[in-house]
Design a protein around this motif. Structure first.
Motif, PDB file in Angstrom:
ATOM      1  N   LEU A 103      -8.873  -0.592   1.578  1.00  0.00           N
ATOM      2  CA  LEU A 103      -8.338  -0.603   0.205  1.00  0.00           C
ATOM      3  C   LEU A 103      -7.509   0.647  -0.076  1.00  0.00           C
ATOM      4  N   LEU A 104      -7.981   1.793   0.404  1.00  0.00           N
ATOM      5  CA  LEU A 104      -7.207   3.028   0.233  1.00  0.00           C
ATOM      6  C   LEU A 104      -5.867   2.932   0.940  1.00  0.00           C
ATOM      7  N   LEU A 105      -5.876   2.365   2.139  1.00  0.00           N
ATOM      8  CA  LEU A 105      -4.636   2.201   2.888  1.00  0.00           C
ATOM      9  C   LEU A 105      -3.693   1.257   2.144  1.00  0.00           C
ATOM     10  N   GLU A 106      -4.227   0.158   1.622  1.00  0.00           N
ATOM     11  CA  GLU A 106      -3.409  -0.806   0.886  1.00  0.00           C
ATOM     12  C   GLU A 106      -2.793  -0.191  -0.373  1.00  0.00           C
ATOM     13  N   SER A 107      -3.466   0.794  -0.949  1.00  0.00           N
ATOM     14  CA  SER A 107      -2.955   1.404  -2.183  1.00  0.00           C
ATOM     15  C   SER A 107      -1.851   2.429  -1.920  1.00  0.00           C
ATOM     16  N   ASP A 108      -1.660   2.804  -0.666  1.00  0.00           N
ATOM     17  CA  ASP A 108      -0.622   3.778  -0.292  1.00  0.00           C
ATOM     18  C   ASP A 108       0.424   3.046   0.548  1.00  0.00           C
ATOM     19  N   THR A 109       1.456   2.509  -0.120  1.00  0.00           N
ATOM     20  CA  THR A 109       2.421   1.647   0.579  1.00  0.00           C
ATOM     21  C   THR A 109       3.158   2.370   1.700  1.00  0.00           C
ATOM     22  N   LYS A 110       3.463   3.630   1.497  1.00  0.00           N
ATOM     23  CA  LYS A 110       4.174   4.379   2.540  1.00  0.00           C
ATOM     24  C   LYS A 110       3.307   4.507   3.798  1.00  0.00           C
ATOM     25  N   LYS A 111       2.059   4.874   3.606  1.00  0.00           N
ATOM     26  CA  LYS A 111       1.141   5.016   4.736  1.00  0.00           C
ATOM     27  C   LYS A 111       0.876   3.660   5.390  1.00  0.00           C
ATOM     28  N   MET A 112       0.763   2.635   4.549  1.00  0.00           N
ATOM     29  CA  MET A 112       0.515   1.284   5.058  1.00  0.00           C
ATOM     30  C   MET A 112       1.662   0.842   5.965  1.00  0.00           C
ATOM     31  N   LYS A 113       2.899   1.080   5.552  1.00  0.00           N
ATOM     32  CA  LYS A 113       4.049   0.707   6.375  1.00  0.00           C
ATOM     33  C   LYS A 113       4.025   1.445   7.705  1.00  0.00           C
ATOM     34  N   THR A 114       3.693   2.728   7.661  1.00  0.00           N
ATOM     35  CA  THR A 114       3.631   3.528   8.885  1.00  0.00           C
ATOM     36  C   THR A 114       2.563   2.985   9.832  1.00  0.00           C
ATOM     37  N   VAL A 115       1.371   2.764   9.291  1.00  0.00           N
ATOM     38  CA  VAL A 115       0.248   2.290  10.105  1.00  0.00           C
ATOM     39  C   VAL A 115       0.553   0.908  10.680  1.00  0.00           C
ATOM     40  N   LEU A 116       1.052  -0.004   9.846  1.00  0.00           N
ATOM     41  CA  LEU A 116       1.344  -1.350  10.339  1.00  0.00           C
ATOM     42  C   LEU A 116       2.496  -1.350  11.349  1.00  0.00           C
TER      43      LEU A 116
END
Length: 107
Positions: free
Chosen positions: A83-96
């Motif tokens: 959920l924390l990752l989903e709330s941080d779109t920039k980090k989510m894009k990097t991780v995905l």
């Protein structure tokens, strides 16, 4: 009586408005661990549809147990990390993006 209640209400609202903003939660997992976690989740999503109902239940139980052991977090903590990752779109894009790179290299 009304003026005293109104004054008390204003006083209470004033006290709450002066409280510090809630702390922003930070992930306990490092970026590399988040990439691995998301890859694990992705692979599980691929496997689950190939199993029967009872097999799926068994797989999920074992899967969450192994994830908890590997990342040393409870299932609830892992879900909070997601959920924390989903709330941080920039980090989510990097991780995905890193997950995609890894999955492409598995082919």
């Amino acid at each position: 009586m009304v003026s005293k209640s109104f004054f008390l209400l204003i006083l209470i609202l004033g006290l709450f408005s002066c409280s510090p903003p809630p702390k922003e939660e930070k992930s306990t997992l490092k970026e590399e661990e988040l990439v691995n976690l998301m890859l694990d989740l992705h692979l599980a999503e691929i496997i689950l549809p190939t199993l029967t109902g009872i097999e799926q239940d068994s797989f999920k139980t074992v899967y969450w147990k192994k994830l908890s052991e590997h990342y040393q977090l409870s299932e609830e903590e892992i879900r909070r990390e997601i959920l924390l990752l989903e709330s941080d779109t920039k980090k989510m894009k990097t991780v995905l993006g890193l997950v995609k790179t890894r999955t492409d290299s598995l082919r």
